[in-house]
Design a protein around this motif. Structure first.
Motif, PDB file in Angstrom:
ATOM      1  N   VAL A  19      39.971  44.722  39.467  1.00 54.63           N
ATOM      2  CA  VAL A  19      40.414  46.105  39.663  1.00 54.63           C
ATOM      3  C   VAL A  19      39.810  47.017  38.597  1.00 54.63           C
ATOM      4  O   VAL A  19      39.355  48.131  38.901  1.00 54.63           O
ATOM      5  CB  VAL A  19      41.952  46.183  39.677  1.00 54.63           C
ATOM      6  N   VAL A  20      39.772  46.555  37.347  1.00 58.06           N
ATOM      7  CA  VAL A  20      39.186  47.359  36.264  1.00 58.06           C
ATOM      8  C   VAL A  20      37.698  47.585  36.504  1.00 58.06           C
ATOM      9  O   VAL A  20      37.180  48.691  36.271  1.00 58.06           O
ATOM     10  CB  VAL A  20      39.436  46.687  34.890  1.00 58.06           C
ATOM     11  N   PHE A  21      36.994  46.580  36.996  1.00 51.90           N
ATOM     12  CA  PHE A  21      35.576  46.745  37.315  1.00 51.90           C
ATOM     13  C   PHE A  21      35.376  47.837  38.361  1.00 51.90           C
ATOM     14  O   PHE A  21      34.502  48.700  38.219  1.00 51.90           O
ATOM     15  CB  PHE A  21      34.979  45.427  37.811  1.00 51.90           C
ATOM     16  N   THR A  26      33.959  53.487  39.740  1.00 47.93           N
ATOM     17  CA  THR A  26      34.342  54.819  40.211  1.00 47.93           C
ATOM     18  C   THR A  26      34.001  55.874  39.169  1.00 47.93           C
ATOM     19  O   THR A  26      33.409  56.911  39.493  1.00 47.93           O
ATOM     20  CB  THR A  26      35.849  54.858  40.530  1.00 47.93           C
ATOM     21  N   VAL A  27      34.353  55.613  37.921  1.00 51.39           N
ATOM     22  CA  VAL A  27      34.064  56.564  36.839  1.00 51.39           C
ATOM     23  C   VAL A  27      32.564  56.735  36.675  1.00 51.39           C
ATOM     24  O   VAL A  27      32.069  57.863  36.506  1.00 51.39           O
ATOM     25  CB  VAL A  27      34.723  56.093  35.521  1.00 51.39           C
ATOM     26  N   ALA A  39      34.125  58.129  45.856  1.00 49.72           N
ATOM     27  CA  ALA A  39      35.255  58.027  46.785  1.00 49.72           C
ATOM     28  C   ALA A  39      35.346  56.613  47.368  1.00 49.72           C
ATOM     29  O   ALA A  39      36.444  56.056  47.504  1.00 49.72           O
ATOM     30  CB  ALA A  39      35.116  59.057  47.904  1.00 49.72           C
ATOM     31  N   ILE A  40      34.210  56.029  47.696  1.00 47.27           N
ATOM     32  CA  ILE A  40      34.202  54.664  48.232  1.00 47.27           C
ATOM     33  C   ILE A  40      34.700  53.683  47.173  1.00 47.27           C
ATOM     34  O   ILE A  40      35.560  52.830  47.440  1.00 47.27           O
ATOM     35  CB  ILE A  40      32.792  54.287  48.729  1.00 47.27           C
ATOM     36  N   ALA A  41      34.173  53.793  45.958  1.00 44.74           N
ATOM     37  CA  ALA A  41      34.604  52.898  44.873  1.00 44.74           C
ATOM     38  C   ALA A  41      36.072  53.144  44.524  1.00 44.74           C
ATOM     39  O   ALA A  41      36.814  52.207  44.220  1.00 44.74           O
ATOM     40  CB  ALA A  41      33.715  53.087  43.644  1.00 44.74           C
ATOM     41  N   GLY A  42      36.513  54.386  44.581  1.00 40.82           N
ATOM     42  CA  GLY A  42      37.918  54.694  44.329  1.00 40.82           C
ATOM     43  C   GLY A  42      38.824  54.081  45.382  1.00 40.82           C
ATOM     44  O   GLY A  42      39.916  53.588  45.069  1.00 40.82           O
ATOM     45  N   GLY A  43      38.372  54.103  46.626  1.00 36.68           N
ATOM     46  CA  GLY A  43      39.136  53.455  47.689  1.00 36.68           C
ATOM     47  C   GLY A  43      39.211  51.956  47.480  1.00 36.68           C
ATOM     48  O   GLY A  43      40.268  51.337  47.691  1.00 36.68           O
ATOM     49  N   GLY A  48      42.239  47.288  46.049  1.00 36.30           N
ATOM     50  CA  GLY A  48      42.307  46.110  45.201  1.00 36.30           C
ATOM     51  C   GLY A  48      43.560  46.094  44.345  1.00 36.30           C
ATOM     52  O   GLY A  48      44.191  45.043  44.170  1.00 36.30           O
ATOM     53  N   ALA A  49      43.937  47.250  43.807  1.00 40.49           N
ATOM     54  CA  ALA A  49      45.159  47.319  43.008  1.00 40.49           C
ATOM     55  C   ALA A  49      46.368  46.970  43.862  1.00 40.49           C
ATOM     56  O   ALA A  49      47.256  46.227  43.430  1.00 40.49           O
ATOM     57  CB  ALA A  49      45.318  48.709  42.401  1.00 40.49           C
ATOM     58  N   TRP A  50      46.401  47.491  45.074  1.00 33.98           N
ATOM     59  CA  TRP A  50      47.516  47.172  45.966  1.00 33.98           C
ATOM     60  C   TRP A  50      47.527  45.679  46.321  1.00 33.98           C
ATOM     61  O   TRP A  50      48.540  45.013  46.199  1.00 33.98           O
ATOM     62  CB  TRP A  50      47.443  48.010  47.237  1.00 33.98           C
ATOM     63  N   LEU A  51      46.391  45.171  46.743  1.00 34.76           N
ATOM     64  CA  LEU A  51      46.314  43.804  47.254  1.00 34.76           C
ATOM     65  C   LEU A  51      46.476  42.756  46.154  1.00 34.76           C
ATOM     66  O   LEU A  51      47.193  41.774  46.336  1.00 34.76           O
ATOM     67  CB  LEU A  51      44.975  43.609  47.965  1.00 34.76           C
ATOM     68  N   PHE A  52      45.831  42.972  45.010  1.00 36.42           N
ATOM     69  CA  PHE A  52      45.786  41.946  43.977  1.00 36.42           C
ATOM     70  C   PHE A  52      46.825  42.096  42.878  1.00 36.42           C
ATOM     71  O   PHE A  52      47.075  41.151  42.132  1.00 36.42           O
ATOM     72  CB  PHE A  52      44.401  41.902  43.334  1.00 36.42           C
ATOM     73  N   LEU A  53      47.423  43.282  42.737  1.00 34.72           N
ATOM     74  CA  LEU A  53      48.381  43.483  41.656  1.00 34.72           C
ATOM     75  C   LEU A  53      49.781  43.824  42.157  1.00 34.72           C
ATOM     76  O   LEU A  53      50.762  43.244  41.698  1.00 34.72           O
ATOM     77  CB  LEU A  53      47.889  44.588  40.714  1.00 34.72           C
ATOM     78  N   ILE A  54      49.888  44.738  43.096  1.00 35.71           N
ATOM     79  CA  ILE A  54      51.202  45.205  43.532  1.00 35.71           C
ATOM     80  C   ILE A  54      51.808  44.279  44.577  1.00 35.71           C
ATOM     81  O   ILE A  54      52.953  43.856  44.456  1.00 35.71           O
ATOM     82  CB  ILE A  54      51.102  46.643  44.073  1.00 35.71           C
ATOM     83  N   ASP A  55      51.049  43.960  45.614  1.00 32.41           N
ATOM     84  CA  ASP A  55      51.584  43.192  46.742  1.00 32.41           C
ATOM     85  C   ASP A  55      51.261  41.707  46.655  1.00 32.41           C
ATOM     86  O   ASP A  55      51.560  40.963  47.572  1.00 32.41           O
ATOM     87  CB  ASP A  55      51.036  43.771  48.055  1.00 32.41           C
ATOM     88  N   TYR A  56      50.667  41.248  45.565  1.00 26.90           N
ATOM     89  CA  TYR A  56      50.259  39.853  45.442  1.00 26.90           C
ATOM     90  C   TYR A  56      51.482  38.948  45.377  1.00 26.90           C
ATOM     91  O   TYR A  56      52.415  39.186  44.615  1.00 26.90           O
ATOM     92  CB  TYR A  56      49.404  39.653  44.190  1.00 26.90           C
ATOM     93  N   LYS A  57      51.487  37.904  46.178  1.00 27.08           N
ATOM     94  CA  LYS A  57      52.585  36.947  46.209  1.00 27.08           C
ATOM     95  C   LYS A  57      52.031  35.566  45.841  1.00 27.08           C
ATOM     96  O   LYS A  57      51.328  34.956  46.625  1.00 27.08           O
ATOM     97  CB  LYS A  57      53.203  36.905  47.595  1.00 27.08           C
ATOM     98  N   PRO A  58      52.346  35.076  44.648  1.00 32.85           N
ATOM     99  CA  PRO A  58      51.795  33.789  44.212  1.00 32.85           C
ATOM    100  C   PRO A  58      52.172  32.632  45.129  1.00 32.85           C
ATOM    101  O   PRO A  58      51.404  31.697  45.283  1.00 32.85           O
ATOM    102  CB  PRO A  58      52.379  33.572  42.823  1.00 32.85           C
ATOM    103  N   GLU A  59      53.335  32.680  45.754  1.00 39.81           N
ATOM    104  CA  GLU A  59      53.722  31.576  46.625  1.00 39.81           C
ATOM    105  C   GLU A  59      52.839  31.489  47.860  1.00 39.81           C
ATOM    106  O   GLU A  59      52.683  30.426  48.436  1.00 39.81           O
ATOM    107  CB  GLU A  59      55.196  31.661  47.029  1.00 39.81           C
ATOM    108  N   ARG A  60      52.222  32.576  48.265  1.00 40.55           N
ATOM    109  CA  ARG A  60      51.273  32.533  49.378  1.00 40.55           C
ATOM    110  C   ARG A  60      50.015  31.785  48.985  1.00 40.55           C
ATOM    111  O   ARG A  60      49.327  31.210  49.813  1.00 40.55           O
ATOM    112  CB  ARG A  60      50.866  33.953  49.807  1.00 40.55           C
ATOM    113  N   ALA A  61      49.677  31.821  47.701  1.00 40.12           N
ATOM    114  CA  ALA A  61      48.429  31.242  47.221  1.00 40.12           C
ATOM    115  C   ALA A  61      48.524  29.736  47.001  1.00 40.12           C
ATOM    116  O   ALA A  61      47.520  29.087  46.778  1.00 40.12           O
ATOM    117  CB  ALA A  61      47.983  31.924  45.931  1.00 40.12           C
ATOM    118  N   LYS A  62      49.727  29.193  47.039  1.00 37.96           N
ATOM    119  CA  LYS A  62      49.865  27.754  46.819  1.00 37.96           C
ATOM    120  C   LYS A  62      49.357  26.981  48.028  1.00 37.96           C
ATOM    121  O   LYS A  62      49.574  27.383  49.169  1.00 37.96           O
ATOM    122  CB  LYS A  62      51.335  27.414  46.583  1.00 37.96           C
ATOM    123  N   PRO A  63      48.677  25.884  47.784  1.00 39.45           N
ATOM    124  CA  PRO A  63      48.202  25.079  48.916  1.00 39.45           C
ATOM    125  C   PRO A  63      49.398  24.424  49.619  1.00 39.45           C
ATOM    126  O   PRO A  63      50.423  24.168  48.994  1.00 39.45           O
ATOM    127  CB  PRO A  63      47.313  24.032  48.267  1.00 39.45           C
TER     128      PRO A  63
END
Length: 67
Positions: A19-21, A26-27, A39-43, A48-63
């Motif tokens: 997300v930082v990358f 964007t900057v 605008a594309i990079a900002g989107g 990415g912030a939503w998917l990987f930080l806010i809505d990320y559910k670790p239990e989904r990632a378990k095999p």
């Protein structure tokens, strides 16, 4: 398996770096005067912030457990 559940993305620091990358990209595009690419990079950053930080559910990632 969804892409956001990939084992590479399980550690928090990797998701934050991704997300930082995108935010840095964007900057960079803004400083170069490229509004459309910024605008594309900002989107990508927002998604990415939503998917990987806010809505990320670790239990989904378990095999799945083997029986």
């Amino acid at each position: 398996m969804a892409h956001e559940d990939h084992k590479f993305l399980r550690p928090l620091y990797r998701r934050i770096l991704l997300v930082v990358f995108c935010a840095g990209w964007t900057v960079f595009e803004l400083t170069m005067g490229q509004g459309m690419w910024a605008a594309i990079a900002g989107g990508m950053t927002a998604y990415g912030a939503w998917l990987f930080l806010i809505d990320y559910k670790p239990e989904r990632a378990k095999p799945p457990e083997e029986t």
